[in-house]
Design a protein around this motif. Sequence first.
Motif, PDB file in Angstrom:
ATOM      1  N   ARG A  31       0.863  -1.193   0.000  1.00  0.00           N
ATOM      2  CA  ARG A  31       0.000   0.000   0.000  1.00  0.00           C
ATOM      3  C   ARG A  31       0.886   1.226   0.000  1.00  0.00           C
ATOM      4  NH1 ARG A  31      -2.574   2.750   4.308  1.00  0.00           N
ATOM      5  NH2 ARG A  31      -1.861   1.161   5.764  1.00  0.00           N
ATOM      6  N   VAL A  32       0.547   2.215  -0.831  1.00  0.00           N
ATOM      7  CA  VAL A  32       1.325   3.451  -1.025  1.00  0.00           C
ATOM      8  C   VAL A  32       2.818   3.159  -1.156  1.00  0.00           C
ATOM      9  CG1 VAL A  32      -0.364   4.999  -0.031  1.00  0.00           C
ATOM     10  CG2 VAL A  32       1.306   3.955   1.481  1.00  0.00           C
ATOM     11  N   GLY A  33       3.161   2.143  -1.926  1.00  0.00           N
ATOM     12  CA  GLY A  33       4.549   1.837  -2.224  1.00  0.00           C
ATOM     13  C   GLY A  33       5.311   1.064  -1.179  1.00  0.00           C
ATOM     14  N   HIS A  48      -0.676  -2.350  -8.869  1.00  0.00           N
ATOM     15  CA  HIS A  48      -0.564  -1.088  -9.605  1.00  0.00           C
ATOM     16  C   HIS A  48       0.907  -0.712  -9.595  1.00  0.00           C
ATOM     17  CE1 HIS A  48      -1.143   3.063 -10.914  1.00  0.00           C
ATOM     18  NE2 HIS A  48      -2.362   2.734 -11.264  1.00  0.00           N
ATOM     19  N   ASP A  49       1.456  -0.464 -10.790  1.00  0.00           N
ATOM     20  CA  ASP A  49       2.894  -0.208 -10.909  1.00  0.00           C
ATOM     21  C   ASP A  49       3.222   1.268 -11.047  1.00  0.00           C
ATOM     22  OD1 ASP A  49       2.026   0.356 -13.442  1.00  0.00           O
ATOM     23  OD2 ASP A  49       3.015  -1.351 -14.406  1.00  0.00           O
ATOM     24  N   GLY A  50       2.299   2.128 -10.652  1.00  0.00           N
ATOM     25  CA  GLY A  50       2.502   3.562 -10.788  1.00  0.00           C
ATOM     26  C   GLY A  50       1.953   4.111 -12.084  1.00  0.00           C
ATOM     27  N   ASN A 155       8.595  -0.290  -9.245  1.00  0.00           N
ATOM     28  CA  ASN A 155       7.707   0.859  -9.025  1.00  0.00           C
ATOM     29  C   ASN A 155       6.368   0.452  -8.412  1.00  0.00           C
ATOM     30  OD1 ASN A 155       9.583   2.697 -10.254  1.00  0.00           O
ATOM     31  ND2 ASN A 155       8.942   1.909 -12.247  1.00  0.00           N
ATOM     32  N   ARG A 157       3.218   0.104  -6.374  1.00  0.00           N
ATOM     33  CA  ARG A 157       2.519   1.014  -5.472  1.00  0.00           C
ATOM     34  C   ARG A 157       1.488   0.283  -4.621  1.00  0.00           C
ATOM     35  NH1 ARG A 157       4.837   4.943  -3.950  1.00  0.00           N
ATOM     36  NH2 ARG A 157       2.878   5.999  -3.483  1.00  0.00           N
TER      37      ARG A 157
END
Length: 302
Positions: A31-33, A48-50, A155, A157
Motif C-alpha cells: 500500500r502506497v509503495g 498497480h505499478d505507478g 515501481n 505502489r
Amino acid sequence: IVTNAHFFTISPPEQPEPHGALGDPAGLTARVGVIRAPAVSRRAVLLHDGVRWRVTTLGPEDVSLDLPGAALSLPHLGRFMRSHDHPERTHTNRAAGVLDVAIEGRTIMGLHEGGGAAIPPTGWVVRLASELPSAAWASLRSGAPVTWRVTKEPNLRVAMQGGPLLVEDGAVVVDDARVHREGYRDTRTPASPVPGQFPADATVSRAARLGVGVLADGRLLVLAIQGRSALDRHAADAERGGTLEDLATLFVEHGARSAVNLDGGGSVLACHGSGDLLEASDHRAGSLARFERLVPTGLAFV
C-alpha cells in the motif's frame, strides 16, 4: 463501495505459536509503495505499478528481503515458508552454526540459534550463519523492522495477492490444475499455507465469491456472487453461490481482460455507505443465524 480482500488466518490450526496472529493477511500486500507482507506461495496478484492496474502471478522467488541496519548485507543461507510440498514442516530443521530469523509482516518476531524456528503462517524464516558481528546482532533484535522488495516490480505502489487466477487475455483460465498449482488445497494440516481450508476444484464447490478484474481500458471491475455457507443445512443448492469457473465466466462476459479471485465464503462483504449490498454469508454450525465476518483488509472505491 467497500469490499473484503485478502485471505487471512482465521482458525487456530493456521496460526501456530509463537509467531503470527489470527487475522494476518495472506500473500503479497503493498500500500502506497510499501510492501507490508511477502508472497508465501506463487499466486495471482492485483497490482498497480505507478502507471496502470494489472493482474499477474508472483511468488517468493520474486521477493527480496532487506534486514535492518548492520545485518543488511548478510548472506542468506536459506529461507522457509509454509508449503503443501512439506505438509509436516511446521518448524525449520535443527542445524549447528545457524541463526533463524522469523519474520511476520514487516517485523522480526524471533531469533532461533541452531534452527527449530516455528514457520509463520503468512511470513518467512530466513537462515543466517550464527557467527555475526556485534553490530549485526544488535540490528536483529525482536521487533526490528524489515524491508521487502519485488525485484521485477521496482515501481510497485499497490499489491493484493489472492488467487487463483481466473481470467487471462480475456479468456477463462481457472481449472483444477491451476487451483492446485497456486497452492489452494483442502489439506487442513498445521503446515498448510493460508487458507488451509479451500476445496481444490474450479467447477464443483459452490460458495459466495468475490474477485477483481481489469477491463481493456484499465478500469477495475469487482464482481461478487452471493451465497450461503456450506454449514447452513437449511440452504438449497441454488443458494450456495457459485464455482470459481462461474465467477471467471462472469468476468469475461463483463469485458475483463484479466481477473483474480479474492477471499470468498463467509468473508464476502460489499457495502455502500451504511448499507450492505450482499446478504451476510457467514454461519455457525447448529445455528440458524447468518452474520458478517470481521475481515482484516478491504478494497475501498472512492
